[in-house]
Motif scaffolding. Structure first.
Motif, mmCIF file in Angstrom:
data_model
loop_
_atom_site.group_PDB
_atom_site.id
_atom_site.type_symbol
_atom_site.label_atom_id
_atom_site.label_comp_id
_atom_site.label_asym_id
_atom_site.label_seq_id
_atom_site.Cartn_x
_atom_site.Cartn_y
_atom_site.Cartn_z
ATOM 1 N N ALA A 57 0.819 -1.208 0.000
ATOM 2 C CA ALA A 57 0.000 0.000 0.000
ATOM 3 C C ALA A 57 0.857 1.263 0.000
ATOM 4 N N MET A 58 2.009 1.207 0.629
ATOM 5 C CA MET A 58 2.897 2.373 0.619
ATOM 6 C C MET A 58 3.586 2.527 -0.733
ATOM 7 N N ARG A 59 3.985 1.413 -1.338
ATOM 8 C CA ARG A 59 4.660 1.490 -2.630
ATOM 9 C C ARG A 59 3.753 2.021 -3.730
ATOM 10 N N ASN A 60 2.480 1.668 -3.699
ATOM 11 C CA ASN A 60 1.596 2.123 -4.776
ATOM 12 C C ASN A 60 0.886 3.443 -4.471
ATOM 13 N N GLY A 61 1.201 4.060 -3.327
ATOM 14 C CA GLY A 61 0.683 5.393 -3.025
ATOM 15 C C GLY A 61 -0.643 5.429 -2.307
ATOM 16 N N THR A 74 -6.468 -1.465 -3.859
ATOM 17 C CA THR A 74 -5.847 -1.578 -2.536
ATOM 18 C C THR A 74 -6.802 -1.116 -1.451
ATOM 19 N N LEU A 75 -7.524 -0.019 -1.719
ATOM 20 C CA LEU A 75 -8.511 0.460 -0.749
ATOM 21 C C LEU A 75 -9.612 -0.574 -0.524
ATOM 22 N N VAL A 76 -10.052 -1.200 -1.605
ATOM 23 C CA VAL A 76 -11.046 -2.271 -1.469
ATOM 24 C C VAL A 76 -10.484 -3.402 -0.612
ATOM 25 N N GLY A 77 -9.204 -3.712 -0.832
ATOM 26 C CA GLY A 77 -8.561 -4.751 -0.030
ATOM 27 C C GLY A 77 -8.496 -4.382 1.440
ATOM 28 N N LEU A 78 -8.198 -3.107 1.745
ATOM 29 C CA LEU A 78 -8.131 -2.669 3.141
ATOM 30 C C LEU A 78 -9.506 -2.714 3.801
ATOM 31 N N VAL A 79 -10.527 -2.316 3.047
ATOM 32 C CA VAL A 79 -11.894 -2.417 3.575
ATOM 33 C C VAL A 79 -12.251 -3.877 3.825
ATOM 34 N N ALA A 80 -11.858 -4.741 2.884
ATOM 35 C CA ALA A 80 -12.109 -6.174 3.061
ATOM 36 C C ALA A 80 -11.396 -6.707 4.302
ATOM 37 N N LEU A 81 -10.199 -6.194 4.557
ATOM 38 C CA LEU A 81 -9.461 -6.594 5.758
ATOM 39 C C LEU A 81 -10.239 -6.229 7.015
ATOM 40 N N ILE A 82 -10.773 -5.016 7.038
ATOM 41 C CA ILE A 82 -11.538 -4.556 8.201
ATOM 42 C C ILE A 82 -12.788 -5.416 8.396
ATOM 43 N N VAL A 83 -13.534 -5.627 7.306
ATOM 44 C CA VAL A 83 -14.776 -6.396 7.402
ATOM 45 C C VAL A 83 -14.494 -7.838 7.805
ATOM 46 N N ALA A 84 -13.492 -8.428 7.190
ATOM 47 C CA ALA A 84 -13.197 -9.835 7.452
ATOM 48 C C ALA A 84 -12.736 -10.072 8.879
ATOM 49 N N THR A 85 -11.945 -9.144 9.411
ATOM 50 C CA THR A 85 -11.401 -9.343 10.755
ATOM 51 C C THR A 85 -12.356 -8.896 11.851
ATOM 52 N N LEU A 86 -13.100 -7.817 11.603
ATOM 53 C CA LEU A 86 -13.978 -7.285 12.646
ATOM 54 C C LEU A 86 -15.373 -7.895 12.605
ATOM 55 N N ALA A 87 -15.939 -8.028 11.411
ATOM 56 C CA ALA A 87 -17.306 -8.538 11.302
ATOM 57 C C ALA A 87 -17.335 -10.067 11.215
ATOM 58 N N LEU A 88 -16.394 -10.644 10.480
ATOM 59 C CA LEU A 88 -16.405 -12.090 10.279
ATOM 60 C C LEU A 88 -15.458 -12.831 11.221
ATOM 61 N N ASP A 89 -14.677 -12.081 11.985
ATOM 62 C CA ASP A 89 -13.763 -12.664 12.977
ATOM 63 C C ASP A 89 -12.748 -13.616 12.340
ATOM 64 N N LEU A 90 -12.264 -13.272 11.154
ATOM 65 C CA LEU A 90 -11.226 -14.059 10.505
ATOM 66 C C LEU A 90 -9.854 -13.596 10.990
ATOM 67 N N GLU A 97 0.817 18.647 -3.165
ATOM 68 C CA GLU A 97 0.462 17.378 -3.769
ATOM 69 C C GLU A 97 -0.913 16.925 -3.298
ATOM 70 N N ARG A 98 -1.676 16.382 -4.200
ATOM 71 C CA ARG A 98 -2.959 15.799 -3.854
ATOM 72 C C ARG A 98 -3.027 14.442 -4.533
ATOM 73 N N PRO A 99 -2.633 13.384 -3.869
ATOM 74 C CA PRO A 99 -2.635 12.073 -4.494
ATOM 75 C C PRO A 99 -4.018 11.731 -5.044
ATOM 76 N N THR A 100 -4.053 11.200 -6.224
ATOM 77 C CA THR A 100 -5.310 10.836 -6.858
ATOM 78 C C THR A 100 -5.465 9.323 -6.868
ATOM 79 N N LEU A 101 -6.679 8.891 -7.082
ATOM 80 C CA LEU A 101 -6.962 7.467 -7.113
ATOM 81 C C LEU A 101 -6.842 6.923 -8.526
#
Length: 449
Positions: free
Chosen positions: A70-74, A259-275, A248-252
Motif C-alpha cells: 500500500a505504501m509502494r503504490n501510493g 488496494t482500498l477495497v482490499g483494506l476495507v475487506a481486511l476490516i470487514v473480514a477481521t472485525l465482522a467475520l472474525d477471521l 500534492e494531492r494524491p489521486t486514485l
C-alpha cells in the motif's frame, strides 16, 4: 535450585546479554528455550516448538507485507491526505484521532491485535510525512486499542467479566470499562505532552514540517527535527521540497482503488467475520501482487524479519514457562503471602511483567483466578483489585515484546526500528513499575477494609 527459578534466571540473562551485545534477543531466546526445555524440563523438540507463536508470525508477516504494498503504490499517502483533510488540516488532532479509531474498534468487540494492525501503519505513515514523533503516534494507537477493549462487549471485558462471574466475584462491568478507559486516556495524554505533542499546536497541513523522511523523520526518542540554518542551499532546497509536497494531492487510480477495497475487506473480514487478521492481510497482499506485479518488487524484503525473529523467540520461551507451570507457580507464591495488601501489590507487579512479554488476553484469563482466593477473603475491594489488575495487565502492551508493540516496531521505517524498539521498551518497562505502584496507592489501599 528449582527448575522454575532456573528458568526465570535464564530469562533475565537473555535480556541482559541482548542489551550489552549486538545479538537478536529472539535468537538468544530460542537458544535458551532449547537448552532449558531440553536439560531442565526434559521436553522433546516437538514440545518445545509447540510454543512457537505461529499466529503472531502470520500477523506480523501478513500485515507488514500488505501495508508495504500500500505504501509502494501510493494508497497510504492518499489515506494520509484524506485523514488530514478530515480534521481540517489541524495536525495536532491526528494523535487523538489515532487514539479514538482503535478504541472504537475494540469497544465493539474486535480483537486488539486486529484493531492495532489496521490503524498503526497509517499512523506511522502520517507521523513520517509530518515529522511527528513516531513513538507518540504508536503509543496513541496502542493506548487507544487498550482503552476500548474492556467495554462490556469488548474481548477483554467479556473475558474478565466471565471469569469473575464464574469465580463468584461481584464486579461492576461499566466501572471496569470506565476505569481502564480513563487510565489509557491519561497515558495517551502523557505521551502527547512528553513526546512532542505540544509542538504540533497551530500546525496545519498547508505548511508541514520539511519532509526529510530519511534523515529527520527520525527522532523517535525526542521527536525533534534536526536543525537547519537559514540561508544555506540545503535549507532552500528542503523548503522548496516541503512546499511542493504540501501542494500534492494524491489521486486514485485502478491500483489504489483495488488496494482500498482490499483494506476495507481486511476490516470487514477481521472485525465482522472474525477471521484471522494475518491470513486475511497476506491473502489480500498476494492477490494485489498477482494483479499489479510492477509495484510489488522487493516487497518481501520490507517484511520486518528481524522483528519476527525477536517476537517469535521471546514468546516461545514464555510459552514454555506457561506450559511447565512456572507462571502459575509464581502466582501461587504471591497469593500465599500473609498480608493481603502486599499480596495484591505483588500480584499487580506480576501481571504487568508477564503481560509485557505475553498475550494480555491469555493473562487476563489466568491472573484473576490466581487472585480469587485473595479476593474471597473479603479484606480487599473486589472491583478495585480487578480494575487495577486489568490496567496493569493492559497498559504495558506497548512493550515491543508484546503483540501491539511488535506491530509498531514492524511497521516503522527500517532506519527507525531500533529507536522505536528502545523507546517502546523504555516506556513499557517504566509502566511495569509505575502502573502497579500508582494503582495500588490510588485504588486498592484506600478501599481496603
Amino acid at each position: 535450585m528449582s527448575p522454575e527459578v532456573i528458568a526465570l534466571l535464564v530469562l533475565g540473562a537473555v535480556f541482559l546479554v541482548a542489551t550489552v551485545r549486538p545479538v537478536n534477543m529472539g535468537a538468544l531466546a530460542l537458544v535458551a528455550t532449547f537448552i532449558v526445555g531440553t536439560f531442565v524440563y526434559g521436553m522433546s523438540d516437538k514440545e518445545i516448538l509447540a510454543g512457537f507463536p505461529g499466529s503472531m508470525f502470520v500477523i506480523l508477516v501478513g500485515v507488514t507485507y500488505l501495508f508495504a504494498l500500500a505504501m509502494r503504490n501510493g494508497t497510504v499517502d492518499w489515506l494520509v491526505h484524506a485523514a488530514t483533510r478530515a480534521v481540517g488540516g489541524r495536525i495536532v488532532l491526528m494523535p487523538f484521532v489515532m487514539f479514538l479509531i482503535p478504541a472504537a474498534i475494540t469497544a465493539i468487540g474486535a480483537a486488539a491485535p486486529a484493531a492495532c494492525a489496521i490503524t498503526i501503519p497509517l499512523a506511522l505513515r502520517f507521523a513520517r510525512r509530518y515529522e511527528i514523533n513516531p513513538l507518540l503516534m504508536s503509543l496513541m494507537v496502542i493506548q487507544g486499542t487498550t482503552a476500548g477493549g474492556f467495554s462490556p462487549i469488548g474481548i477483554y471485558g467479556v473475558i474478565v467479566n466471565g471469569v469473575t462471574d464464574g469465580a463468584g466475584l461481584a464486579t461492576n462491568p461499566p466501572l471496569l470499562f470506565a476505569g481502564t478507559f480513563a487510565a489509557s486516556s491519561v497515558l495517551g495524554a502523557a505521551a502527547f505532552l512528553l513526546l512532542g505533542g505540544r509542538k504540533l499546536i497551530g500546525r496545519r497541513h498547508e505548511s508541514p514540517a520539511k519532509p526529510q523522511a530519511e534523515t529527520v523523520g527520525a527522532a523517535v526518542a525526542g521527536g525533534t527535527p534536526a536543525p537547519h540554518h537559514p540561508g544555506t542551499a540545503a535549507a532552500t532546497t528542503t523548503t522548496q521540497d516541503a512546499d511542493q509536497w504540501a501542494e500534492e494531492r494524491p489521486t486514485l487510480d485502478v491500483q489504489r482503488v483495488a488496494t482500498l477495497v482490499g483494506l476495507v475487506a481486511l476490516i470487514v473480514a477481521t472485525l465482522a467475520l472474525d477471521l484471522h487478521v494475518g491470513f486475511v492481510a497476506l491473502t489480500i497482499g498476494v492477490l494485489l501482487t498477482v494483479a499489479f506485479p510492477a509495484t510489488a518488487k522487493a516487497v518481501v524484503d520490507k517484511v520486518a524479519w528481524s522483528t519476527v525473529l525477536l517476537i517469535g523467540g521471546i514468546m516461545t520461551y514464555v510459552a514454555m514457562l506457561e506450559e511447565q507451570g512456572t507462571i502459575t507457580w509464581l502466582g501461587r507464591g504471591i497469593v500465599s503471602i500473609g498480608t493481603p495488601l502486599i499480596a495484591a501489590l505483588v500480584l499487580l507487579l506480576i501481571g504487568a511483567v508477564v503481560s509485557a512479554f505475553a498475550s494480555t488476553t491469555a493473562l487476563l484469563g489466568a491472573v484473576i483466578p490466581l487472585a480469587t482466593p485473595l479476593l474471597l477473603a473479603g479484606d480487599l475491594n473486589v472491583t478495585a483489585v480487578v480494575v487495577a489488575l486489568c490496567v496493569c495487565s493492559s497498559v504495558v502492551d506497548c512493550s515491543p515484546l508484546s503483540t501491539m508493540g511488535a506491530l509498531a516496531v514492524a511497521n516503522s521505517a527500517e532506519e527507525d526500528r531500533e529507536r522505536m524498539f528502545r523507546g517502546l521498551m523504555a516506556w513499557g518497562m517504566s509502566l511495569v513499575l509505575i502502573a502497579p505502584a500508582v494503582l495500588w496507592t490510588s485504588l486498592i489501599l484506600p478501599t481496603a477494609s
